[in-house]
Motif scaffolding. Structure first.
Motif, PDB file in Angstrom:
ATOM      1  N   LYS A   1       3.921   7.332   1.197  1.00  9.30           N
ATOM      2  CA  LYS A   1       4.464   6.197   0.444  1.00  9.30           C
ATOM      3  C   LYS A   1       3.381   5.352  -0.257  1.00  9.30           C
ATOM      4  O   LYS A   1       3.861   4.835  -1.603  1.00  9.30           O
ATOM      5  CB  LYS A   1       5.625   5.579   1.297  1.00  9.30           C
ATOM      6  N   ALA A   2       2.432   4.991   0.324  1.00 10.47           N
ATOM      7  CA  ALA A   2       1.335   4.112  -0.022  1.00 10.47           C
ATOM      8  C   ALA A   2       0.753   4.949  -1.382  1.00 10.47           C
ATOM      9  O   ALA A   2       0.473   4.413  -2.205  1.00 10.47           O
ATOM     10  CB  ALA A   2       0.169   3.838   1.075  1.00 10.47           C
ATOM     11  N   GLU A   3       0.238   5.901  -1.393  1.00  8.15           N
ATOM     12  CA  GLU A   3      -0.137   6.931  -2.109  1.00  8.15           C
ATOM     13  C   GLU A   3       0.990   7.017  -3.316  1.00  8.15           C
ATOM     14  O   GLU A   3       0.319   6.899  -4.509  1.00  8.15           O
ATOM     15  CB  GLU A   3      -0.175   8.488  -1.744  1.00  8.15           C
ATOM     16  N   GLU A   4       2.134   6.988  -3.273  1.00  8.65           N
ATOM     17  CA  GLU A   4       3.110   7.217  -4.331  1.00  8.65           C
ATOM     18  C   GLU A   4       3.368   5.823  -4.837  1.00  8.65           C
ATOM     19  O   GLU A   4       3.387   5.862  -6.358  1.00  8.65           O
ATOM     20  CB  GLU A   4       4.657   7.460  -3.733  1.00  8.65           C
ATOM     21  N   ALA A   5       2.875   4.873  -4.364  1.00  5.41           N
ATOM     22  CA  ALA A   5       2.811   3.243  -4.941  1.00  5.41           C
ATOM     23  C   ALA A   5       1.437   3.100  -5.761  1.00  5.41           C
ATOM     24  O   ALA A   5       1.473   2.171  -6.073  1.00  5.41           O
ATOM     25  CB  ALA A   5       3.075   2.226  -3.702  1.00  5.41           C
ATOM     26  N   GLY A   6       0.712   4.080  -5.792  1.00  8.24           N
ATOM     27  CA  GLY A   6      -0.593   3.728  -6.221  1.00  8.24           C
ATOM     28  C   GLY A   6      -1.463   2.968  -5.384  1.00  8.24           C
ATOM     29  O   GLY A   6      -2.556   2.344  -6.100  1.00  8.24           O
ATOM     30  N   LEU A   7      -1.292   2.842  -4.126  1.00  8.07           N
ATOM     31  CA  LEU A   7      -2.124   1.964  -2.995  1.00  8.07           C
ATOM     32  C   LEU A   7      -3.156   2.824  -2.391  1.00  8.07           C
ATOM     33  O   LEU A   7      -3.764   2.503  -1.468  1.00  8.07           O
ATOM     34  CB  LEU A   7      -1.407   1.225  -2.275  1.00  8.07           C
ATOM     35  N   GLY A   8      -3.354   4.117  -2.740  1.00  7.63           N
ATOM     36  CA  GLY A   8      -4.151   5.133  -1.959  1.00  7.63           C
ATOM     37  C   GLY A   8      -3.569   5.235  -0.715  1.00  7.63           C
ATOM     38  O   GLY A   8      -2.459   5.202  -0.495  1.00  7.63           O
ATOM     39  N   ASN A   9      -4.440   5.401   0.573  1.00 11.55           N
ATOM     40  CA  ASN A   9      -3.760   5.598   1.884  1.00 11.55           C
ATOM     41  C   ASN A   9      -4.220   4.272   2.745  1.00 11.55           C
ATOM     42  O   ASN A   9      -3.936   4.164   3.715  1.00 11.55           O
ATOM     43  CB  ASN A   9      -4.290   6.828   2.602  1.00 11.55           C
ATOM     44  N   ASN A  10      -4.172   3.093   1.974  1.00  7.20           N
ATOM     45  CA  ASN A  10      -4.354   1.737   2.612  1.00  7.20           C
ATOM     46  C   ASN A  10      -3.227   1.207   3.033  1.00  7.20           C
ATOM     47  O   ASN A  10      -2.414   0.704   2.239  1.00  7.20           O
ATOM     48  CB  ASN A  10      -5.300   1.115   1.264  1.00  7.20           C
ATOM     49  N   LEU A  11      -2.803   1.491   4.348  1.00  8.53           N
ATOM     50  CA  LEU A  11      -1.667   0.856   4.865  1.00  8.53           C
ATOM     51  C   LEU A  11      -1.724  -0.577   4.826  1.00  8.53           C
ATOM     52  O   LEU A  11      -0.383  -1.275   4.597  1.00  8.53           O
ATOM     53  CB  LEU A  11      -1.596   1.532   6.174  1.00  8.53           C
TER      54      LEU A  11
ATOM     55  N   TYR B   1       2.096  -5.468   0.410  1.00  7.34           N
ATOM     56  CA  TYR B   1       2.889  -5.298  -0.880  1.00  7.34           C
ATOM     57  C   TYR B   1       4.411  -5.423  -0.621  1.00  7.34           C
ATOM     58  O   TYR B   1       5.114  -5.710  -1.289  1.00  7.34           O
ATOM     59  CB  TYR B   1       2.702  -4.120  -1.858  1.00  7.34           C
ATOM     60  N   CYS B   2       4.734  -4.483   0.559  1.00  6.15           N
ATOM     61  CA  CYS B   2       6.166  -4.236   0.765  1.00  6.15           C
ATOM     62  C   CYS B   2       6.801  -5.775   1.242  1.00  6.15           C
ATOM     63  O   CYS B   2       7.928  -6.092   0.846  1.00  6.15           O
ATOM     64  CB  CYS B   2       6.356  -3.369   1.677  1.00  6.15           C
ATOM     65  N   VAL B   3       6.060  -6.222   2.174  1.00  5.55           N
ATOM     66  CA  VAL B   3       6.478  -7.718   2.643  1.00  5.55           C
ATOM     67  C   VAL B   3       6.521  -8.654   1.747  1.00  5.55           C
ATOM     68  O   VAL B   3       7.453  -9.313   1.600  1.00  5.55           O
ATOM     69  CB  VAL B   3       5.612  -8.128   3.911  1.00  5.55           C
ATOM     70  N   GLU B   4       5.456  -8.716   0.691  1.00  9.11           N
ATOM     71  CA  GLU B   4       5.496  -9.827  -0.047  1.00  9.11           C
ATOM     72  C   GLU B   4       6.385  -9.723  -1.457  1.00  9.11           C
ATOM     73  O   GLU B   4       6.822 -10.635  -1.820  1.00  9.11           O
ATOM     74  CB  GLU B   4       4.031 -10.110  -0.676  1.00  9.11           C
TER      75      GLU B   4
END
Length: 140
Positions: free
Chosen positions: A40-50, A56-59
């Motif tokens: 999901k992080a990859e899909e969001a364009g954030l690489g695999n940086n959890l 991002y999700c929380v904020e």
């Protein structure tokens, strides 16, 4: 020893450096959960940086306020009313399938009430703009 008081120059502009993140929060996941979140992080364009992904999700997530105590009883009652409407619709549909005649068109009337019932529920919990009957009918 380096200090964070230096200004960083980026494309000719002064940019304040980001504060260093020093607090750590531990989170346990199954391997499957971790892989799913990384995807999901990859899909969001954030690489695999959890860390970035979770931040991002929380904020960026709007958390619904709890229903006021005075409205929680009404909210529950509206849920029961909605359940009764569904049972009536089921009984009518079953009667139609069995060949029994129905003199009015109660199904259309009941279906017309569902968006109103949902809208009232959303208003009671303080989220009147969350339900959009036009949007929901297109996705069905």
């Amino acid at each position: 020893m380096k200090t964070n008081n230096k200004k960083v120059f980026k494309a000719g502009r002064k940019v304040e450096p980001l504060p260093k993140r020093t607090s750590l929060i531990s989170l346990r996941l199954t391997e499957e959960e971790k892989e799913a979140w990384e995807a999901k992080a990859e899909e969001a364009g954030l690489g695999n940086n959890l860390s970035k992904f979770i931040r991002y999700c929380v904020e960026n997530r709007r958390i619904a306020p709890p229903a006021p105590a005075i409205n929680s009883d009404i909210y529950g009652e509206l849920g029961r009313i909605g359940n009764n409407i569904n049972q009536i619709a089921y009984a009518i549909n079953r009667a139609i399938k069995m060949g029994e005649s129905i003199t009015t068109d109660p199904i259309a009337e009941i279906e017309a009430l569902k968006p109103l019932l949902q809208e009232v529920k959303q208003m009671l919990i303080g989220m009147p703009n969350q339900y959009n009957p036009d949007k929901n009918s297109e996705s069905k």
